[in-house]
Design a protein around this motif. Structure first.
Motif, PDB file in Angstrom:
ATOM      1  N   ILE A 207       0.959  -1.313  -0.041  1.00 58.76           N
ATOM      2  CA  ILE A 207       0.119  -0.206   0.108  1.00 58.76           C
ATOM      3  C   ILE A 207       0.976   1.319  -0.071  1.00 58.76           C
ATOM      4  O   ILE A 207       0.705   2.377  -0.485  1.00 58.76           O
ATOM      5  CB  ILE A 207      -0.795  -0.109   1.210  1.00 58.76           C
ATOM      6  N   LEU A 208       2.023   1.242   0.736  1.00 62.29           N
ATOM      7  CA  LEU A 208       2.787   2.464   0.798  1.00 62.29           C
ATOM      8  C   LEU A 208       4.270   1.715   1.019  1.00 62.29           C
ATOM      9  O   LEU A 208       4.585   0.614   1.289  1.00 62.29           O
ATOM     10  CB  LEU A 208       2.649   3.333   2.229  1.00 62.29           C
ATOM     11  N   THR A 209       5.190   2.458   0.552  1.00 59.62           N
ATOM     12  CA  THR A 209       6.633   2.102   0.872  1.00 59.62           C
ATOM     13  C   THR A 209       7.038   2.277   2.076  1.00 59.62           C
ATOM     14  O   THR A 209       6.511   3.181   3.178  1.00 59.62           O
ATOM     15  CB  THR A 209       7.477   2.835  -0.146  1.00 59.62           C
ATOM     16  N   ASP A 210       8.207   1.796   2.500  1.00 63.89           N
ATOM     17  CA  ASP A 210       8.635   2.076   3.838  1.00 63.89           C
ATOM     18  C   ASP A 210       9.105   3.556   4.146  1.00 63.89           C
ATOM     19  O   ASP A 210       8.912   4.282   5.350  1.00 63.89           O
ATOM     20  CB  ASP A 210      10.098   1.228   4.136  1.00 63.89           C
ATOM     21  N   LYS A 211       9.681   4.177   3.039  1.00 65.80           N
ATOM     22  CA  LYS A 211       9.851   5.596   2.970  1.00 65.80           C
ATOM     23  C   LYS A 211       8.819   6.643   3.140  1.00 65.80           C
ATOM     24  O   LYS A 211       8.613   7.460   3.950  1.00 65.80           O
ATOM     25  CB  LYS A 211      10.588   5.910   1.842  1.00 65.80           C
ATOM     26  N   GLU A 212       7.660   6.200   2.493  1.00 63.50           N
ATOM     27  CA  GLU A 212       6.341   6.900   2.784  1.00 63.50           C
ATOM     28  C   GLU A 212       5.751   6.790   3.978  1.00 63.50           C
ATOM     29  O   GLU A 212       5.308   7.496   4.663  1.00 63.50           O
ATOM     30  CB  GLU A 212       5.343   6.328   1.675  1.00 63.50           C
ATOM     31  N   ILE A 213       5.854   5.421   4.780  1.00 64.92           N
ATOM     32  CA  ILE A 213       5.456   5.013   5.998  1.00 64.92           C
ATOM     33  C   ILE A 213       6.309   6.125   7.137  1.00 64.92           C
ATOM     34  O   ILE A 213       5.717   6.539   7.896  1.00 64.92           O
ATOM     35  CB  ILE A 213       5.498   3.757   6.496  1.00 64.92           C
ATOM     36  N   ASP A 214       7.753   5.821   6.734  1.00 60.66           N
ATOM     37  CA  ASP A 214       8.360   6.626   7.808  1.00 60.66           C
ATOM     38  C   ASP A 214       7.963   8.266   7.750  1.00 60.66           C
ATOM     39  O   ASP A 214       8.186   8.988   8.802  1.00 60.66           O
ATOM     40  CB  ASP A 214       9.847   6.525   7.339  1.00 60.66           C
ATOM     41  N   SER A 215       7.799   8.920   6.824  1.00 66.06           N
ATOM     42  CA  SER A 215       7.468  10.043   6.426  1.00 66.06           C
ATOM     43  C   SER A 215       6.014  10.363   7.214  1.00 66.06           C
ATOM     44  O   SER A 215       6.221  11.467   8.055  1.00 66.06           O
ATOM     45  CB  SER A 215       7.341  10.589   4.928  1.00 66.06           C
ATOM     46  N   LEU A 216       5.193   9.785   6.993  1.00 63.91           N
ATOM     47  CA  LEU A 216       3.754  10.060   7.621  1.00 63.91           C
ATOM     48  C   LEU A 216       3.924   9.695   9.248  1.00 63.91           C
ATOM     49  O   LEU A 216       3.417  10.484   9.779  1.00 63.91           O
ATOM     50  CB  LEU A 216       2.820   8.889   7.093  1.00 63.91           C
ATOM     51  N   PHE A 217       4.769   8.718   9.650  1.00 69.03           N
ATOM     52  CA  PHE A 217       4.958   8.505  10.912  1.00 69.03           C
ATOM     53  C   PHE A 217       5.511   9.535  11.975  1.00 69.03           C
ATOM     54  O   PHE A 217       5.364   9.891  12.964  1.00 69.03           O
ATOM     55  CB  PHE A 217       5.498   7.068  11.153  1.00 69.03           C
TER      56      PHE A 217
END
Length: 453
Positions: A442-452
């Motif tokens: 659904i999302l990349t690790d990089k996208e998840i890190d940015s949102l978190f």
């Protein structure tokens, strides 16, 4: 025991020979057996200060012979130095309007003054507790004034204790500022916060509550001394009130002012009730903080175990090694007492009729009891609990990683419904939100890190 015989308006009374109190007090101590405690030291000081100030005013206005007025002042100074405190024997809850305590003060001061004059205790033909010590006064204006003074004196000792706690909690807020943790609303997992921000919010709450107490205390600076029986100043000489209140302000080191409406000062207890409610509101904040600490420290295995608490004593007489949040529990009980005291004050404040509220001793006992508990226990709570708290960083981090509620941070990107589905799946499978999102691409690790972040 040897006795002497004193007289009052009701007749003769046997009094212990060495006692500095007199006939009125002798009668009263047989009636008022309530708490088993004598009146508060600050009330004793406040009353003696009032009697001294009244004597000064009576001398300056020519109402009393200078020789008699001066000996009353000397007697008051002796008592204020710490002597004869045991002679104030009237209990903290006594007669309506505190008449019994006022007369106890009049009689003790009178007999100390008689000894200065070279006379014997009880020789009231030379100096009288009513005619001279109580000149230009009534219980109805002296006790309300003494209430304000006693509360303000006690507050001077209470504020440093509150400031100490605010400082301790603020220090913990900085110490815990980097420790992220799961937030909670409705006692359920919510968006992450930091342990430090939680403690910073506690400090803010206590600061606001303290400021409200200080603001409420300003109303107590207005006193009705000089109003005598019904607030119209009967039996006072011209100029007496201004001089007496000025002298009382000097000796008490309080910023006292004359209440413009003296009838208001006798019939209404708004200032005391307002102050009591402000103290209660502080107790509500303290209670909440103590509750949070107990929950965060619960465990260490089956509870939250987010913080560690210092062991002040063994937690159990049967379970070895157990550590309880004993000081937080004690704080809860202190707060319950303060809340109850405020209820007593509220009921007493509305119970006055017409020109006088007679419930003064009960109100004062409640307020002084509340501030006594705060000044006595808050420093212990600060030093022996708050200062010793530690963060369980590992547990805090695990809770954030495992809680599906952090999917909320992804909702703006993937939508509410998809986020809700992921939440339920995380609970069902035990997989973290990160694991589900990455495995389903659904999302990349990089996208998840940015949102978190």
């Amino acid at each position: 025991m040897e006795y002497r015989t004193d007289r009052d308006s009701l007749g003769e009374v046997k009094i212990p020979k060495d006692a500095y109190y007199g006939a009125f007090t002798g009668r009263a101590i047989k009636q008022y057996h309530v708490t088993g405690k004598k009146s508060h030291p600050h009330l004793i000081s406040a009353f003696v200060m009032i009697k001294r100030s009244a004597a000064v005013a009576n001398i300056q206005t020519g109402a009393i012979d200078k020789r008699l007025g001066s000996v009353i002042i000397k007697a008051c100074d002796i008592i204020l130095s710490g002597k004869h405190q045991d002679q104030f024997v009237i209990e903290e809850i006594n007669s309506g309007a505190g008449t019994a305590f006022n007369m106890n003060a009049n009689e003790v001061i009178c007999n100390v003054a008689l000894e200065i004059l070279g006379k014997k205790k009880g020789q009231n033909q030379f100096l009288h507790p009513n005619d001279h010590v109580n000149m230009s006064q009534s219980s109805n204006d002296t006790y309300p004034t003494a209430m304000h003074v006693a509360i303000l004196l006690n507050l001077k000792e209470t504020i440093p204790a509150i400031d100490m706690l605010i400082k301790s909690i603020s220090k913990k807020a900085k110490e815990f500022s980097s420790f992220k943790k799961i937030g909670r609303t409705h006692l359920m997992d919510a968006l992450p916060v930091t342990l430090g921000s939680e403690f910073a919010a506690y400090a803010t709450s206590l600061s606001k509550a303290k400021n409200a107490i200080v603001l409420a205390s300003k109303e107590l600076e207005f006193v009705g001394l000089g109003g005598t029986a019904v607030g119209n100043g009967a039996n006072t000489p011209n100029g007496y009130r201004k001089i007496a209140i000025s002298e009382l302000g000097k000796i008490s080191k309080l910023n006292l002012k004359a209440e413009k409406d003296m009838q208001h000062s006798l019939q209404s207890k708004f200032a005391v009730a307002n102050f009591s409610s402000a103290v209660r509101n502080l107790a509500l904040e303290l209670n909440k903080i103590a509750n949070d600490i107990r929950l965060m420290a619960s465990g260490p295995i089956a509870g939250l175990s987010e913080i560690g608490i210092p062991a002040v004593h063994a937690g159990s007489s049967i379970m070895p090694g157990k550590v309880n949040p004993s000081l937080a529990e004690c704080m809860n009980m202190v707060c319950f007492g303060i809340i109850g005291n405020d209820t007593a004050v509220a009921n007493a404040a509305q119970a006055g009729q017409f020109e006088l509220n007679v419930m003064l001793p009960g109100m004062l006992k409640a307020v002084l009891d509340s501030t006594d508990m705060l000044k006595n226990f808050v420093p212990i709570f600060s030093a022996n609990l708050i200062d010793g708290l530690s963060a369980n960083e590992e547990r805090l981090q695990q809770n954030i990683e495992k809680s599906p509620v952090i999917v909320t941070l992804l909702a703006p990107k993937i939508g509410y419904q998809k986020s809700a589905d992921l939440f339920k799946e995380s609970l069902k499978t035990g997989k973290t939100i990160r694991e589900l999102v990455t495995s389903q691409k659904i999302l990349t690790d990089k996208e998840i890190d940015s949102l978190f972040k």
